[in-house]
Design a protein around this motif. Structure first.
Motif, PDB file in Angstrom:
ATOM      1  N   ASP A  90       1.398 -15.506  15.669  1.00 19.76           N
ATOM      2  CA  ASP A  90       2.486 -14.728  16.253  1.00 19.76           C
ATOM      3  C   ASP A  90       2.905 -13.587  15.331  1.00 19.76           C
ATOM      4  N   LEU A  91       2.201 -13.435  14.193  1.00 20.10           N
ATOM      5  CA  LEU A  91       2.421 -12.302  13.305  1.00 20.10           C
ATOM      6  C   LEU A  91       1.131 -11.982  12.557  1.00 20.10           C
ATOM      7  N   ILE A  92       0.796 -10.699  12.522  1.00 24.62           N
ATOM      8  CA  ILE A  92      -0.300 -10.196  11.695  1.00 24.62           C
ATOM      9  C   ILE A  92       0.337  -9.324  10.618  1.00 24.62           C
ATOM     10  N   ILE A  93      -0.043  -9.549   9.362  1.00 25.20           N
ATOM     11  CA  ILE A  93       0.433  -8.714   8.261  1.00 25.20           C
ATOM     12  C   ILE A  93      -0.766  -7.939   7.707  1.00 25.20           C
ATOM     13  N   VAL A  94      -0.604  -6.620   7.612  1.00 25.52           N
ATOM     14  CA  VAL A  94      -1.648  -5.755   7.053  1.00 25.52           C
ATOM     15  C   VAL A  94      -0.997  -4.766   6.095  1.00 25.52           C
ATOM     16  N   GLY A  95      -1.789  -4.237   5.187  1.00 24.75           N
ATOM     17  CA  GLY A  95      -1.314  -3.180   4.307  1.00 24.75           C
ATOM     18  C   GLY A  95      -1.523  -1.835   4.975  1.00 24.75           C
ATOM     19  N   SER A  96      -0.625  -0.905   4.676  1.00 22.58           N
ATOM     20  CA  SER A  96      -0.731   0.446   5.222  1.00 22.58           C
ATOM     21  C   SER A  96      -0.513   1.450   4.107  1.00 22.58           C
ATOM     22  N   HIS A  97      -1.424   2.412   4.025  1.00 25.78           N
ATOM     23  CA  HIS A  97      -1.316   3.443   2.998  1.00 25.78           C
ATOM     24  C   HIS A  97      -0.379   4.567   3.419  1.00 25.78           C
ATOM     25  N   GLY A  98       0.015   4.600   4.696  1.00 25.46           N
ATOM     26  CA  GLY A  98       0.937   5.627   5.161  1.00 25.46           C
ATOM     27  C   GLY A  98       0.382   7.021   5.001  1.00 25.46           C
ATOM     28  N   ARG A  99      -0.891   7.190   5.313  1.00 29.07           N
ATOM     29  CA  ARG A  99      -1.531   8.488   5.149  1.00 29.07           C
ATOM     30  C   ARG A  99      -0.963   9.513   6.125  1.00 29.07           C
TER      31      ARG A  99
ATOM     32  N   LEU B 111       3.135  -6.532  11.183  1.00 26.13           N
ATOM     33  CA  LEU B 111       3.921  -5.991  10.095  1.00 26.13           C
ATOM     34  C   LEU B 111       2.981  -5.198   9.203  1.00 26.13           C
ATOM     35  N   ALA B 112       3.194  -3.891   9.151  1.00 27.08           N
ATOM     36  CA  ALA B 112       2.416  -3.011   8.272  1.00 27.08           C
ATOM     37  C   ALA B 112       3.235  -2.790   7.011  1.00 27.08           C
ATOM     38  N   VAL B 113       2.780  -3.339   5.905  1.00 24.42           N
ATOM     39  CA  VAL B 113       3.482  -3.242   4.640  1.00 24.42           C
ATOM     40  C   VAL B 113       2.947  -2.030   3.880  1.00 24.42           C
ATOM     41  N   ARG B 114       3.838  -1.138   3.504  1.00 29.95           N
ATOM     42  CA  ARG B 114       3.432   0.061   2.767  1.00 29.95           C
ATOM     43  C   ARG B 114       2.885  -0.341   1.414  1.00 29.95           C
ATOM     44  N   VAL B 115       1.666   0.095   1.119  1.00 29.68           N
ATOM     45  CA  VAL B 115       1.067  -0.147  -0.198  1.00 29.68           C
ATOM     46  C   VAL B 115       0.797   1.199  -0.852  1.00 29.68           C
ATOM     47  N   TYR B 116       0.851   1.181  -2.139  1.00 26.51           N
ATOM     48  CA  TYR B 116       0.670   2.416  -2.909  1.00 26.51           C
ATOM     49  C   TYR B 116      -0.538   2.285  -3.812  1.00 26.51           C
TER      50      TYR B 116
END
Length: 147
Positions: free
Chosen positions: A106-115, A138-143
């Motif tokens: 019921d939840l997918i978590i992925v990293g997002s570079h926010g390009r 949930l797209a978690v901002r990664v740096y």
């Protein structure tokens, strides 16, 4: 009552993946959720347009084994019980969707570079996962690490 009972964490196993650990662990703990960790390897034939005049099976097997070792080490860093660790070869977005459906997440978590700009126009994995996902994403901002 838990909001999320089954969580799928999809990681690319880059250095940035570690930035997902704390948020994933907190969400999973707060919801007493089952956690599956997934890494998808794009087939080498995808990277070379499908027309490779040699057998890449051995190389693909080595990539799979290397990914399993890295995924196992990553799962240990989560410091949370992982129900399942999966290394799958295929198209990243569709394999994430398939795994989320198979595991009834019921939840997918992925990293997002926010390009931005051209990278945004070409699409990102997080954006592609969002469209067509069978559940919340949930797209978690990664740096990227500073050099």
């Amino acid at each position: 009552m838990a909001v999320y009972s089954k969580i799928l964490l999809a990681v690319d196993l880059s250095e940035e993946s570690d930035q997902l650990i704390e948020k994933t662990r907190t969400i999973a703990q707060n919801n007493h959720a089952e956690l599956t960790v997934l890494h998808v390897i794009e087939p080498l034939s995808f990277a070379y347009g499908g027309d490779v005049p040699m057998d890449l099976t051995t190389v693909q097997d080595q990539l799979d084994e290397h990914a399993r070792i890295k995924l196992s080490a990553f799962a240990e860093k989560l410091n949370y019980p992982v129900e399942s660790q999966q290394v799958i070869t295929g198209h990243t977005e569709s394999e994430i969707h398939r795994m989320a459906e198979d595991k009834e997440c019921d939840l997918i978590i992925v990293g997002s570079h926010g390009r931005h700009g051209l990278a945004l126009l070409l699409g990102s994995t997080a954006n592609s996962v969002l469209h067509g996902a069978p559940c919340d994403v949930l797209a978690v901002r990664v740096y990227e690490p500073e050099t």
